[in-house]
Design a protein around this motif. Structure first.
Motif, PDB file in Angstrom:
ATOM      1  N   LEU A 198       0.725  -1.137   0.017  1.00 44.42           N
ATOM      2  CA  LEU A 198      -0.120   0.036   0.125  1.00 44.42           C
ATOM      3  C   LEU A 198       0.854   1.148   0.042  1.00 44.42           C
ATOM      4  O   LEU A 198       0.510   2.285  -0.586  1.00 44.42           O
ATOM      5  N   THR A 199       1.869   1.032   0.690  1.00 44.20           N
ATOM      6  CA  THR A 199       2.944   2.277   0.977  1.00 44.20           C
ATOM      7  C   THR A 199       3.614   2.475  -0.495  1.00 44.20           C
ATOM      8  O   THR A 199       3.817   3.576  -1.095  1.00 44.20           O
ATOM      9  N   ARG A 200       4.074   1.212  -1.129  1.00 46.30           N
ATOM     10  CA  ARG A 200       4.878   1.330  -2.368  1.00 46.30           C
ATOM     11  C   ARG A 200       3.915   1.957  -3.241  1.00 46.30           C
ATOM     12  O   ARG A 200       4.332   2.798  -4.208  1.00 46.30           O
ATOM     13  N   PHE A 201       2.456   1.786  -3.384  1.00 43.82           N
ATOM     14  CA  PHE A 201       1.775   2.255  -4.433  1.00 43.82           C
ATOM     15  C   PHE A 201       1.099   3.583  -4.021  1.00 43.82           C
ATOM     16  O   PHE A 201      -0.208   3.867  -4.659  1.00 43.82           O
ATOM     17  N   GLY A 202       1.457   4.420  -3.124  1.00 41.22           N
ATOM     18  CA  GLY A 202       0.920   5.273  -2.714  1.00 41.22           C
ATOM     19  C   GLY A 202      -0.441   5.454  -2.069  1.00 41.22           C
ATOM     20  O   GLY A 202      -1.122   6.403  -2.346  1.00 41.22           O
ATOM     21  N   GLY A 203      -0.861   4.439  -1.676  1.00 40.80           N
ATOM     22  CA  GLY A 203      -2.182   4.195  -0.955  1.00 40.80           C
ATOM     23  C   GLY A 203      -3.212   3.595  -2.066  1.00 40.80           C
ATOM     24  O   GLY A 203      -4.388   3.795  -1.702  1.00 40.80           O
ATOM     25  N   ASP A 204      -2.739   3.337  -3.132  1.00 38.43           N
ATOM     26  CA  ASP A 204      -3.619   2.554  -4.092  1.00 38.43           C
ATOM     27  C   ASP A 204      -4.148   1.124  -3.746  1.00 38.43           C
ATOM     28  O   ASP A 204      -3.291   0.181  -3.954  1.00 38.43           O
ATOM     29  N   GLU A 205      -5.168   1.095  -3.211  1.00 43.04           N
ATOM     30  CA  GLU A 205      -5.552  -0.474  -2.799  1.00 43.04           C
ATOM     31  C   GLU A 205      -5.463  -1.304  -3.888  1.00 43.04           C
ATOM     32  O   GLU A 205      -5.367  -2.455  -3.507  1.00 43.04           O
ATOM     33  N   ASP A 206      -5.940  -0.838  -5.028  1.00 41.09           N
ATOM     34  CA  ASP A 206      -6.424  -1.732  -6.184  1.00 41.09           C
ATOM     35  C   ASP A 206      -4.943  -2.259  -6.520  1.00 41.09           C
ATOM     36  O   ASP A 206      -4.702  -3.488  -6.837  1.00 41.09           O
ATOM     37  N   LYS A 207      -4.023  -1.287  -6.779  1.00 47.84           N
ATOM     38  CA  LYS A 207      -2.624  -1.852  -7.295  1.00 47.84           C
ATOM     39  C   LYS A 207      -2.093  -2.715  -6.156  1.00 47.84           C
ATOM     40  O   LYS A 207      -1.304  -3.527  -6.435  1.00 47.84           O
ATOM     41  N   ALA A 208      -1.997  -2.495  -4.893  1.00 47.89           N
ATOM     42  CA  ALA A 208      -1.560  -2.896  -3.779  1.00 47.89           C
ATOM     43  C   ALA A 208      -2.081  -4.520  -3.820  1.00 47.89           C
ATOM     44  O   ALA A 208      -1.271  -5.437  -3.655  1.00 47.89           O
ATOM     45  N   ALA A 209      -3.349  -4.617  -3.939  1.00 48.71           N
ATOM     46  CA  ALA A 209      -3.978  -6.059  -4.122  1.00 48.71           C
ATOM     47  C   ALA A 209      -3.433  -6.745  -5.072  1.00 48.71           C
ATOM     48  O   ALA A 209      -3.327  -8.214  -5.027  1.00 48.71           O
ATOM     49  N   LYS A 210      -3.427  -6.261  -6.311  1.00 52.26           N
ATOM     50  CA  LYS A 210      -2.761  -7.025  -7.432  1.00 52.26           C
ATOM     51  C   LYS A 210      -1.443  -7.806  -7.087  1.00 52.26           C
ATOM     52  O   LYS A 210      -1.102  -8.782  -7.805  1.00 52.26           O
ATOM     53  N   VAL A 211      -0.725  -7.192  -6.096  1.00 51.63           N
ATOM     54  CA  VAL A 211       0.758  -7.775  -5.981  1.00 51.63           C
ATOM     55  C   VAL A 211       0.494  -9.318  -5.527  1.00 51.63           C
ATOM     56  O   VAL A 211       1.213 -10.158  -5.893  1.00 51.63           O
ATOM     57  N   TYR A 212      -0.447  -9.418  -4.721  1.00 53.53           N
ATOM     58  CA  TYR A 212      -0.486 -10.875  -4.045  1.00 53.53           C
ATOM     59  C   TYR A 212      -1.921 -11.367  -4.769  1.00 53.53           C
ATOM     60  O   TYR A 212      -2.304 -12.838  -4.542  1.00 53.53           O
ATOM     61  N   GLN A 213      -2.326 -10.847  -5.870  1.00 57.23           N
ATOM     62  CA  GLN A 213      -3.526 -11.558  -6.523  1.00 57.23           C
ATOM     63  C   GLN A 213      -3.469 -13.059  -7.113  1.00 57.23           C
ATOM     64  O   GLN A 213      -2.245 -13.218  -7.827  1.00 57.23           O
ATOM     65  N   GLY A 214      -4.000 -14.114  -6.530  1.00 55.75           N
ATOM     66  CA  GLY A 214      -4.056 -15.184  -7.186  1.00 55.75           C
ATOM     67  C   GLY A 214      -2.903 -16.126  -6.155  1.00 55.75           C
ATOM     68  O   GLY A 214      -2.845 -17.504  -6.558  1.00 55.75           O
ATOM     69  N   VAL A 215      -2.156 -15.396  -5.388  1.00 57.75           N
ATOM     70  CA  VAL A 215      -1.353 -16.197  -4.799  1.00 57.75           C
ATOM     71  C   VAL A 215      -1.938 -16.569  -3.415  1.00 57.75           C
ATOM     72  O   VAL A 215      -2.301 -16.085  -2.459  1.00 57.75           O
ATOM     73  N   ALA A 216      -1.885 -18.216  -3.387  1.00 54.99           N
ATOM     74  CA  ALA A 216      -2.742 -18.677  -2.342  1.00 54.99           C
ATOM     75  C   ALA A 216      -2.195 -18.538  -0.794  1.00 54.99           C
ATOM     76  O   ALA A 216      -2.767 -18.154   0.026  1.00 54.99           O
ATOM     77  N   GLU A 217      -0.897 -18.427  -0.686  1.00 60.45           N
ATOM     78  CA  GLU A 217      -0.231 -18.252   0.682  1.00 60.45           C
ATOM     79  C   GLU A 217       0.928 -17.479   0.787  1.00 60.45           C
ATOM     80  O   GLU A 217       2.160 -18.017   0.657  1.00 60.45           O
ATOM     81  N   PRO A 218       0.950 -16.137   0.447  1.00 61.68           N
ATOM     82  CA  PRO A 218       2.198 -15.353   0.650  1.00 61.68           C
ATOM     83  C   PRO A 218       2.788 -15.575   2.021  1.00 61.68           C
ATOM     84  O   PRO A 218       2.169 -15.950   2.787  1.00 61.68           O
ATOM     85  N   LEU A 219       3.894 -15.212   2.194  1.00 69.35           N
ATOM     86  CA  LEU A 219       4.569 -14.994   3.590  1.00 69.35           C
ATOM     87  C   LEU A 219       3.993 -13.918   4.272  1.00 69.35           C
ATOM     88  O   LEU A 219       3.255 -13.211   3.735  1.00 69.35           O
ATOM     89  N   THR A 220       3.494 -14.226   5.560  1.00 67.19           N
ATOM     90  CA  THR A 220       3.215 -13.381   6.583  1.00 67.19           C
ATOM     91  C   THR A 220       4.229 -12.735   7.491  1.00 67.19           C
ATOM     92  O   THR A 220       5.444 -13.291   7.230  1.00 67.19           O
ATOM     93  N   ALA A 221       3.964 -11.391   8.203  1.00 71.33           N
ATOM     94  CA  ALA A 221       4.896 -11.164   8.971  1.00 71.33           C
ATOM     95  C   ALA A 221       5.464 -11.984   9.926  1.00 71.33           C
ATOM     96  O   ALA A 221       6.573 -12.030  10.316  1.00 71.33           O
ATOM     97  N   ASP A 222       4.406 -12.796  10.409  1.00 69.97           N
ATOM     98  CA  ASP A 222       4.818 -13.703  11.388  1.00 69.97           C
ATOM     99  C   ASP A 222       5.872 -14.826  11.074  1.00 69.97           C
ATOM    100  O   ASP A 222       6.735 -15.208  11.623  1.00 69.97           O
ATOM    101  N   ASP A 223       5.760 -15.257   9.646  1.00 69.27           N
ATOM    102  CA  ASP A 223       6.453 -16.132   9.190  1.00 69.27           C
ATOM    103  C   ASP A 223       7.955 -15.510   9.090  1.00 69.27           C
ATOM    104  O   ASP A 223       9.104 -16.299   9.634  1.00 69.27           O
ATOM    105  N   VAL A 224       8.224 -14.299   8.893  1.00 67.40           N
ATOM    106  CA  VAL A 224       9.377 -13.725   8.731  1.00 67.40           C
ATOM    107  C   VAL A 224      10.258 -13.541  10.375  1.00 67.40           C
ATOM    108  O   VAL A 224      11.112 -13.792  10.379  1.00 67.40           O
TER     109      VAL A 224
END
Length: 260
Positions: A198-224
């Protein structure tokens, strides 16, 4: 495997930068649970104070200290409060702008990313290195990124900053070998947090959501955070020089399996 030993009295203070959200906040929680007194730093005072209260309510020790890692005078003042520090987690950073080629990207975004990711890490590491060494068992953690190892289109500024951060960690490890301080680099791939994209795309929620679109399980903060805590709690003679952690769906910065 036997459980990790509790940190010694001299090395049980852990400073976590960028602790107001995401990986930093999750790391602070997990290090506190592992027996460290965590010192939470970030610019957002309200966030780190609330997190410190949460950690304290769970029966652990935590202190909030508002800090801008790019302000060297403020960093030096912060460091002067400690005789020893056991762990420094250089997590403050982030990305600004995406999809713009090098030829059209904003130099101001590049400057801000370099100052936070690279100079912020340098500032805290330089200021606290004597305290880490004084503990007799110090650990510097640099949270970099897989962007520090391979370029991708539209990410030039962030890739450049993370390459520099990787080289900082690698060089420091060479320069202080033989001293009682480990240098650990954790390089996450695709991590889904509330704010990074969200920060990277200047608050654009649609662009931010597309980063993870279709990815079943990206890492979480807890994983790292779990990975960081594992590396920090290895026996003192064991150094995890570099650990790259990605979700199973990501084979590289540019090869990601997306369902549908």
């Amino acid at each position: 495997m036997a459980p990790a030993a509790a940190p010694s009295a001299a090395s049980r203070i852990a400073v976590v930068t960028g602790a107001s959200s995401g990986i930093g906040a999750a790391t602070a929680r997990q290090l506190a649970g592992a027996g460290y007194r965590v010192v939470l730093t970030a610019r957002r005072k309200d966030r780190i104070e609330a997190l410190a209260e949460e950690i304290q309510a769970a029966g652990h020790k935590a202190t909030a200290y508002p800090l801008d890692v790019t302000d060297r005078a403020a960093v030096d003042e912060f460091a002067s409060a400690f005789k020893t520090v056991g762990v420094l987690v250089n997590n403050a950073g982030g990305a600004l702008g995406a999809d713009d080629p090098v030829a059209a990207s904003d130099p101001e975004d590049w400057r801000r990313m370099y100052e936070t990711n690279v100079l912020g890490t340098l500032n805290l590491t330089q200021a606290l290195l004597p305290k880490l060494e004084a503990s007799g068992d110090g650990t510097v953690v640099v949270v970099s990124s897989t962007a520090g190892f391979a370029a991708y289109e539209g990410g030039g500024g962030y890739v450049a900053a993370k390459h520099a951060e990787h080289v900082l960690a690698e060089t420091l490890r060479l320069e202080i070998v033989g001293r009682p301080v480990r240098v650990v680099e954790i390089a996450p791939g695709m991590v889904k947090t509330d704010e990074f994209a969200l920060t990277r795309f200047g608050g654009d929620e649609d662009k931010a959501a597309k980063v993870y679109q279709g990815v079943a399980e990206p890492l979480t903060a807890d994983d790292v955070a779990d990975t960081i805590t594992w590396a920090v709690t290895r026996p003192a003679h064991v150094n995890i020089d570099l650990l790259v952690v990605r979700p199973r769906a990501q084979a590289s910065n540019t090869k990601v399996h997306r369902e549908g």
